[in-house]
Motif scaffolding. Structure first.
Motif, PDB file in Angstrom:
ATOM      1  N   MET A 232     -53.914  95.816  47.340  1.00 27.18           N
ATOM      2  CA  MET A 232     -55.258  95.260  47.552  1.00 27.18           C
ATOM      3  C   MET A 232     -56.304  96.365  47.683  1.00 27.18           C
ATOM      4  SD  MET A 232     -56.498  92.619  50.519  1.00 27.18           S
ATOM      5  CE  MET A 232     -58.230  92.232  50.754  1.00 27.18           C
ATOM      6  N   ALA A 233     -55.971  97.446  48.377  1.00 22.92           N
ATOM      7  CA  ALA A 233     -56.939  98.507  48.639  1.00 22.92           C
ATOM      8  C   ALA A 233     -57.351  99.226  47.361  1.00 22.92           C
ATOM      9  CB  ALA A 233     -56.358  99.509  49.634  1.00 22.92           C
ATOM     10  N   ARG A 234     -56.438  99.310  46.366  1.00 23.84           N
ATOM     11  CA  ARG A 234     -56.729 100.051  45.145  1.00 23.84           C
ATOM     12  C   ARG A 234     -57.133  99.136  44.000  1.00 23.84           C
ATOM     13  NH1 ARG A 234     -52.372 102.274  47.650  1.00 23.84           N
ATOM     14  NH2 ARG A 234     -52.559 104.465  48.264  1.00 23.84           N
ATOM     15  N   ALA A 235     -57.174  97.846  44.215  1.00 26.38           N
ATOM     16  CA  ALA A 235     -57.524  96.903  43.173  1.00 26.38           C
ATOM     17  C   ALA A 235     -59.033  96.876  42.964  1.00 26.38           C
ATOM     18  CB  ALA A 235     -57.021  95.506  43.546  1.00 26.38           C
ATOM     19  N   THR A 236     -59.452  96.225  41.893  1.00 26.96           N
ATOM     20  CA  THR A 236     -60.876  96.083  41.626  1.00 26.96           C
ATOM     21  C   THR A 236     -61.496  95.149  42.665  1.00 26.96           C
ATOM     22  OG1 THR A 236     -60.538  94.200  40.152  1.00 26.96           O
ATOM     23  CG2 THR A 236     -60.461  96.407  39.164  1.00 26.96           C
TER      24      THR A 236
ATOM     25  N   ARG B 267     -63.151  92.475  42.280  1.00 27.83           N
ATOM     26  CA  ARG B 267     -62.900  91.054  41.995  1.00 27.83           C
ATOM     27  C   ARG B 267     -61.505  90.642  42.438  1.00 27.83           C
ATOM     28  NH1 ARG B 267     -63.770  88.203  36.056  1.00 27.83           N
ATOM     29  NH2 ARG B 267     -63.397  86.047  36.757  1.00 27.83           N
ATOM     30  N   VAL B 268     -60.519  91.479  42.135  1.00 27.02           N
ATOM     31  CA  VAL B 268     -59.136  91.168  42.520  1.00 27.02           C
ATOM     32  C   VAL B 268     -58.999  91.188  44.045  1.00 27.02           C
ATOM     33  CG1 VAL B 268     -56.742  91.975  42.413  1.00 27.02           C
ATOM     34  CG2 VAL B 268     -58.179  92.013  40.356  1.00 27.02           C
TER      35      VAL B 268
ATOM     36  N   TYR C 186     -60.083  88.003  45.468  1.00 28.17           N
ATOM     37  CA  TYR C 186     -59.080  86.950  45.272  1.00 28.17           C
ATOM     38  C   TYR C 186     -57.985  87.053  46.336  1.00 28.17           C
ATOM     39  CZ  TYR C 186     -60.961  85.534  40.721  1.00 28.17           C
ATOM     40  OH  TYR C 186     -61.758  85.042  39.715  1.00 28.17           O
ATOM     41  N   TYR C 187     -57.519  88.282  46.567  1.00 27.30           N
ATOM     42  CA  TYR C 187     -56.489  88.487  47.585  1.00 27.30           C
ATOM     43  C   TYR C 187     -57.003  88.082  48.972  1.00 27.30           C
ATOM     44  CZ  TYR C 187     -53.192  90.986  44.569  1.00 27.30           C
ATOM     45  OH  TYR C 187     -52.282  91.307  43.597  1.00 27.30           O
ATOM     46  N   LEU C 188     -58.250  88.463  49.256  1.00 26.18           N
ATOM     47  CA  LEU C 188     -58.845  88.110  50.546  1.00 26.18           C
ATOM     48  C   LEU C 188     -58.933  86.591  50.695  1.00 26.18           C
ATOM     49  CD1 LEU C 188     -60.305  88.909  53.182  1.00 26.18           C
ATOM     50  CD2 LEU C 188     -62.456  88.896  51.865  1.00 26.18           C
ATOM     51  N   ALA C 189     -59.410  85.923  49.663  1.00 23.09           N
ATOM     52  CA  ALA C 189     -59.538  84.460  49.707  1.00 23.09           C
ATOM     53  C   ALA C 189     -58.172  83.803  49.883  1.00 23.09           C
ATOM     54  CB  ALA C 189     -60.210  83.956  48.430  1.00 23.09           C
ATOM     55  N   LEU C 190     -57.154  84.336  49.199  1.00 23.21           N
ATOM     56  CA  LEU C 190     -55.803  83.793  49.309  1.00 23.21           C
ATOM     57  C   LEU C 190     -55.271  83.959  50.724  1.00 23.21           C
ATOM     58  CD1 LEU C 190     -53.264  82.577  48.006  1.00 23.21           C
ATOM     59  CD2 LEU C 190     -52.569  84.919  47.395  1.00 23.21           C
ATOM     60  N   SER C 191     -55.468  85.144  51.303  1.00 23.64           N
ATOM     61  CA  SER C 191     -54.988  85.400  52.660  1.00 23.64           C
ATOM     62  C   SER C 191     -55.683  84.488  53.671  1.00 23.64           C
ATOM     63  CB  SER C 191     -55.231  86.861  53.032  1.00 23.64           C
ATOM     64  OG  SER C 191     -54.866  87.110  54.368  1.00 23.64           O
ATOM     65  N   ILE C 192     -56.999  84.355  53.541  1.00 20.76           N
ATOM     66  CA  ILE C 192     -57.746  83.489  54.459  1.00 20.76           C
ATOM     67  C   ILE C 192     -57.296  82.041  54.303  1.00 20.76           C
ATOM     68  CG2 ILE C 192     -60.028  82.556  54.984  1.00 20.76           C
ATOM     69  CD1 ILE C 192     -61.189  85.296  54.306  1.00 20.76           C
TER      70      ILE C 192
ATOM     71  N   ILE D 236     -59.119  91.392  56.563  1.00 21.82           N
ATOM     72  CA  ILE D 236     -60.536  91.653  56.336  1.00 21.82           C
ATOM     73  C   ILE D 236     -60.841  93.148  56.457  1.00 21.82           C
ATOM     74  CG2 ILE D 236     -62.871  91.188  57.180  1.00 21.82           C
ATOM     75  CD1 ILE D 236     -61.823  88.434  58.087  1.00 21.82           C
ATOM     76  N   ASP D 237     -60.198  93.830  57.404  1.00 20.72           N
ATOM     77  CA  ASP D 237     -60.418  95.266  57.556  1.00 20.72           C
ATOM     78  C   ASP D 237     -59.887  96.038  56.354  1.00 20.72           C
ATOM     79  OD1 ASP D 237     -61.708  94.987  59.942  1.00 20.72           O
ATOM     80  OD2 ASP D 237     -60.001  95.557  61.197  1.00 20.72           O
ATOM     81  N   VAL D 238     -58.771  95.596  55.798  1.00 23.06           N
ATOM     82  CA  VAL D 238     -58.260  96.231  54.573  1.00 23.06           C
ATOM     83  C   VAL D 238     -59.229  95.987  53.427  1.00 23.06           C
ATOM     84  CG1 VAL D 238     -56.437  96.174  52.829  1.00 23.06           C
ATOM     85  CG2 VAL D 238     -55.828  96.142  55.256  1.00 23.06           C
ATOM     86  N   TYR D 239     -59.731  94.763  53.323  1.00 19.89           N
ATOM     87  CA  TYR D 239     -60.694  94.426  52.265  1.00 19.89           C
ATOM     88  C   TYR D 239     -61.955  95.270  52.392  1.00 19.89           C
ATOM     89  CZ  TYR D 239     -64.305  91.844  49.785  1.00 19.89           C
ATOM     90  OH  TYR D 239     -65.350  91.493  48.965  1.00 19.89           O
TER      91      TYR D 239
END
Length: 417
Positions: free
Chosen positions: A1-5, A7-8, A11-17, A80-83
């Motif tokens: 997640m940290a190295r993704a674009t 936009r991606v 998506y990961y943040l929305a999925l986790s939430i 969220i902190d990772v995002y």
């Protein structure tokens, strides 16, 4: 997640939430939302008043995991902190699982941040006698607050709220006052036990309380009460609403306190309790300049202003907490109405004046200790004293807990959240 674009990552943040909030809603709010929707449909003439979601869909078979609200928000803060790139993602599942499931604060907080707790869990450590002593003393204080003070107050509070239509208004007033201290001592007791347990393992958990009932303003109270959760709401809800979505402070406060109320339980009583406090906070913030000008014009001494603030905030909080304790909004309204019936001077609903006196003495004792030592320096009353004094305190404390503990099965109030 940290190295993704970007936009991606979104998506990961929305999925986790979605997954975290989805689990929380399923276990804690499914029946509540279903009944609320059904009542709305009934109001619109589209549903059946006899329908109950709990009975229809067997929602009662869903057992609520203890502490789900706490570790759900703890994992959300990590994501969220990772995002936000405030921390690096943890690549080891074991360390992440330990962060989420660290047993002292698992079921009722404090809600820790990964940036603070993970480094402590990873560092090499060894037994440290001063920390063990401090931790054990802090734990003992927590046990005292729970089984001697909070549970004793709970006996009176339970009786008062079961007799909400009592004509003895002063007794009900006392019941509401005792509940303020019961929930405070009960929750701070668990926090003390959690912090003390972690301290024996050389782990420092954040303080969750800072003498809240000495606050002279609503803003000050919410900075001192359930600190870890209020910081969570500030950092992950209030600030994004104001900065990113450009909402007004009033709107953001109302949303934050609505979430605060719903987080505490699947009942509208919690929402009403929280929104009542939001109203007080909004009034306080909105009238700050006017109040300061009035104080300056009247030339009121600072001590008088502080006392008036303390009395107003304390009284308002006591009335609002009636909704927190009541089983329904109707129950709370009846209780508050009965509080202001002064046809009788009867003050002890249990008819046991010795217990009533003990309750009052214990409240004064604990508040005095907190006034001088706060919630985080109780160990200073013992640590550093000569050996014979320390052991006298230890033995006395064990005897007091053994002799004055309330002998009934009382879980911590915040276990239900």
């Amino acid at each position: 997640m940290a190295r993704a674009t970007a936009r991606v990552r979104k998506y990961y943040l929305a999925l986790s939430i979605a997954v975290n909030i989805g689990m929380l809603c399923t276990f804690k709010y499914l029946a509540f939302f279903s009944n609320t929707i059904n009542q709305l449909l009934v109001f619109l003439g589209m549903g059946h008043s006899s329908t109950n979601a709990i009975d229809t869909y067997n929602f009662s078979q869903l057992l609520l995991p203890i502490g789900i609200s706490f570790y759900t928000f703890q994992t959300l803060s990590y994501t969220i902190d990772v995002y936000r790139r405030k921390i690096e993602p943890e690549t080891h599942l074991g360390w992440f699982a330990l962060y989420v499931c660290f047993f002292p604060q698992l079921v009722a907080g404090p809600i820790e941040r990964a940036s603070r707790l993970l480094p402590q869990l990873k560092r090499q450590t060894q037994l440290h006698l001063p920390n063990i002593k401090q931790g054990l003393v802090t734990m003992a204080w927590g046990f005292f607050l729970k089984v001697v003070v909070a549970d004793r107050l709970g006996v009176y509070v339970d009786e008062a709220f079961e007799n909400a239509q009592s004509p003895h208004g002063i007794a009900l007033f006392l019941g509401a006052l005792f509940f303020c201290f019961q929930i405070y001592f009960d929750f701070s007791a668990y926090t003390a036990i959690a912090i003390g347990t972690a301290k024996t393992l050389n782990i420092d958990l954040m303080q969750n309380f800072n003498r809240p009932f000495f606050s002279t303003s609503a803003r000050q109270f919410w900075k001192r009460w359930h600190i870890s959760f209020m910081h969570w709401l500030r950092d992950y809800l209030y600030q994004p609403l104001v900065k990113n979505y450009k909402l007004s402070r009033v709107t953001a406060i109302l949303i934050v306190f609505f979430v605060n109320g719903l987080w505490h339980g699947a009942n509208w009583t919690f929402v009403v309790w929280s929104l009542l406090n939001a109203v007080l906070l909004i009034i306080e913030v909105s009238t700050n300049k006017i109040r300061q000008q009035l104080i300056k014009k009247l030339k009121l001494p600072q001590k008088v202003v502080a006392f008036l603030g303390w009395a107003i905030v304390g009284g308002y909080l006591m009335l609002s907490l009636v909704f927190f304790r009541a089983t329904s909004i109707e129950h709370a309204v009846v209780y508050i109405k009965s509080m202001f019936q002064f046809g009788s001077l009867h003050i002890n609903i249990l008819n046991n004046y010795i217990e009533l006196a003990i309750c009052l003495v214990l409240i004064i004792l604990v508040q005095t200790v907190h006034y001088f030592k706060g919630n985080n320096k109780i160990h200073e009353l013992v640590i550093g004293k000569p050996t014979y004094i320390r052991w006298s305190i230890y033995i006395s404390f064990i005897a007091i807990i053994s002799l004055f503990a309330i002998n009934r099965q009382n879980t911590f109030i915040y276990f239900q959240f």
